[in-house]
Design a protein around this motif. Structure first.
Motif, PDB file in Angstrom:
ATOM      1  N   TYR A 132       0.816  -1.100  -0.099  1.00  0.00           N
ATOM      2  CA  TYR A 132       0.063  -0.173  -0.190  1.00  0.00           C
ATOM      3  C   TYR A 132       0.838   1.295  -0.073  1.00  0.00           C
ATOM      4  CZ  TYR A 132      -3.351   3.690   1.603  1.00  0.00           C
ATOM      5  OH  TYR A 132      -3.927   4.897   1.713  1.00  0.00           O
ATOM      6  N   LEU A 133       1.908   1.392   0.956  1.00  0.00           N
ATOM      7  CA  LEU A 133       2.784   2.420   0.803  1.00  0.00           C
ATOM      8  C   LEU A 133       3.501   2.687  -0.442  1.00  0.00           C
ATOM      9  CD1 LEU A 133       4.204   1.999   4.700  1.00  0.00           C
ATOM     10  CD2 LEU A 133       2.626   3.930   3.669  1.00  0.00           C
ATOM     11  N   PHE A 134       4.261   1.514  -1.006  1.00  0.00           N
ATOM     12  CA  PHE A 134       4.824   1.805  -2.451  1.00  0.00           C
ATOM     13  C   PHE A 134       3.932   1.999  -3.288  1.00  0.00           C
ATOM     14  CE2 PHE A 134       6.289  -0.367  -6.206  1.00  0.00           C
ATOM     15  CZ  PHE A 134       7.626   0.001  -6.179  1.00  0.00           C
ATOM     16  N   ILE A 179      13.156   3.001  -1.491  1.00  0.00           N
ATOM     17  CA  ILE A 179      13.343   2.381  -0.177  1.00  0.00           C
ATOM     18  C   ILE A 179      12.503   1.007  -0.300  1.00  0.00           C
ATOM     19  CG2 ILE A 179      12.843   2.381   2.199  1.00  0.00           C
ATOM     20  CD1 ILE A 179      13.790   5.327   2.144  1.00  0.00           C
ATOM     21  N   GLY A 180      11.447   1.275  -0.765  1.00  0.00           N
ATOM     22  CA  GLY A 180      10.287   0.207  -0.914  1.00  0.00           C
ATOM     23  C   GLY A 180      10.761  -0.913  -1.766  1.00  0.00           C
ATOM     24  N   ILE A 222      13.687  -2.699  -0.040  1.00  0.00           N
ATOM     25  CA  ILE A 222      13.164  -3.488   1.130  1.00  0.00           C
ATOM     26  C   ILE A 222      12.541  -4.687   0.644  1.00  0.00           C
ATOM     27  CG2 ILE A 222      11.157  -3.616   2.933  1.00  0.00           C
ATOM     28  CD1 ILE A 222      12.056  -0.735   3.794  1.00  0.00           C
ATOM     29  N   SER A 223      11.962  -4.664  -0.448  1.00  0.00           N
ATOM     30  CA  SER A 223      10.888  -5.686  -1.283  1.00  0.00           C
ATOM     31  C   SER A 223      12.172  -6.911  -1.905  1.00  0.00           C
ATOM     32  CB  SER A 223      10.055  -5.092  -2.485  1.00  0.00           C
ATOM     33  OG  SER A 223       9.628  -6.484  -3.005  1.00  0.00           O
ATOM     34  N   LYS A 224      13.271  -6.306  -2.419  1.00  0.00           N
ATOM     35  CA  LYS A 224      14.329  -6.911  -2.834  1.00  0.00           C
ATOM     36  C   LYS A 224      15.112  -7.976  -1.595  1.00  0.00           C
ATOM     37  CE  LYS A 224      17.674  -7.795  -6.054  1.00  0.00           C
ATOM     38  NZ  LYS A 224      17.557  -8.894  -7.086  1.00  0.00           N
ATOM     39  N   ILE A 225      15.202  -7.286  -0.716  1.00  0.00           N
ATOM     40  CA  ILE A 225      15.894  -7.679   0.518  1.00  0.00           C
ATOM     41  C   ILE A 225      14.883  -8.944   1.089  1.00  0.00           C
ATOM     42  CG2 ILE A 225      16.541  -7.410   2.844  1.00  0.00           C
ATOM     43  CD1 ILE A 225      17.574  -4.570   2.195  1.00  0.00           C
ATOM     44  N   ASN A 226      13.748  -8.612   0.993  1.00  0.00           N
ATOM     45  CA  ASN A 226      12.693  -9.538   1.607  1.00  0.00           C
ATOM     46  C   ASN A 226      12.448 -11.000   0.762  1.00  0.00           C
ATOM     47  OD1 ASN A 226      12.215  -8.165   4.114  1.00  0.00           O
ATOM     48  ND2 ASN A 226      10.224  -7.128   3.262  1.00  0.00           N
ATOM     49  N   ASN A 227      12.589 -10.487  -0.552  1.00  0.00           N
ATOM     50  CA  ASN A 227      12.615 -11.750  -1.514  1.00  0.00           C
ATOM     51  C   ASN A 227      13.730 -12.531  -1.596  1.00  0.00           C
ATOM     52  OD1 ASN A 227      10.066 -10.963  -2.346  1.00  0.00           O
ATOM     53  ND2 ASN A 227      10.798  -9.721  -4.130  1.00  0.00           N
ATOM     54  N   ASN A 228      15.078 -11.977  -1.133  1.00  0.00           N
ATOM     55  CA  ASN A 228      16.289 -12.670  -1.048  1.00  0.00           C
ATOM     56  C   ASN A 228      16.249 -13.627  -0.020  1.00  0.00           C
ATOM     57  OD1 ASN A 228      17.278 -11.815  -3.500  1.00  0.00           O
ATOM     58  ND2 ASN A 228      18.449 -10.203  -2.624  1.00  0.00           N
TER      59      ASN A 228
END
Length: 93
Positions: A8-10, A81-82, A85-91
């Motif tokens: 939602y924020l992204f 930033i979103g 963070i999304s890339k880090i969470n997917n990794n």
């Protein structure tokens, strides 16, 4: 942060960024036809460079452009930033 809140924020930041860029483009296209000499009688005393020419705008118009650019920068930063963070969470998954 929950994934739904991040999404939602992204999405909100992306929509705000796109709207700010679009509105800034509309303003720039309008300003091209403004006077190219300062006119203190109507308050157009602030030089503004647009599409390779210099025109003069009012202080209020300059403040609005400044605020609009601030919104573009902040929403663009939130998009980056979103995405990070999304890339880090997917990794990590």
């Amino acid at each position: 942060m929950p994934k739904q809140l991040m999404r939602y924020l992204f999405t909100s930041a992306a929509a705000i960024f796109a709207a700010a860029i679009f509105y800034n483009t509309l303003i720039d296209n309008e300003y091209v036809y403004f006077i190219r000499m300062p006119d203190p009688e109507v308050g157009k005393i602030v030089p503004y460079h647009v599409k390779g020419i210099s025109v003069y705008i009012t202080i209020e118009q300059y403040k609005f452009i400044y605020w609009l650019r601030f919104v573009e920068i902040i929403s663009g930063a939130l998009i980056l930033i979103g995405a990070l963070i999304s890339k880090i969470n997917n990794n990590e998954s």
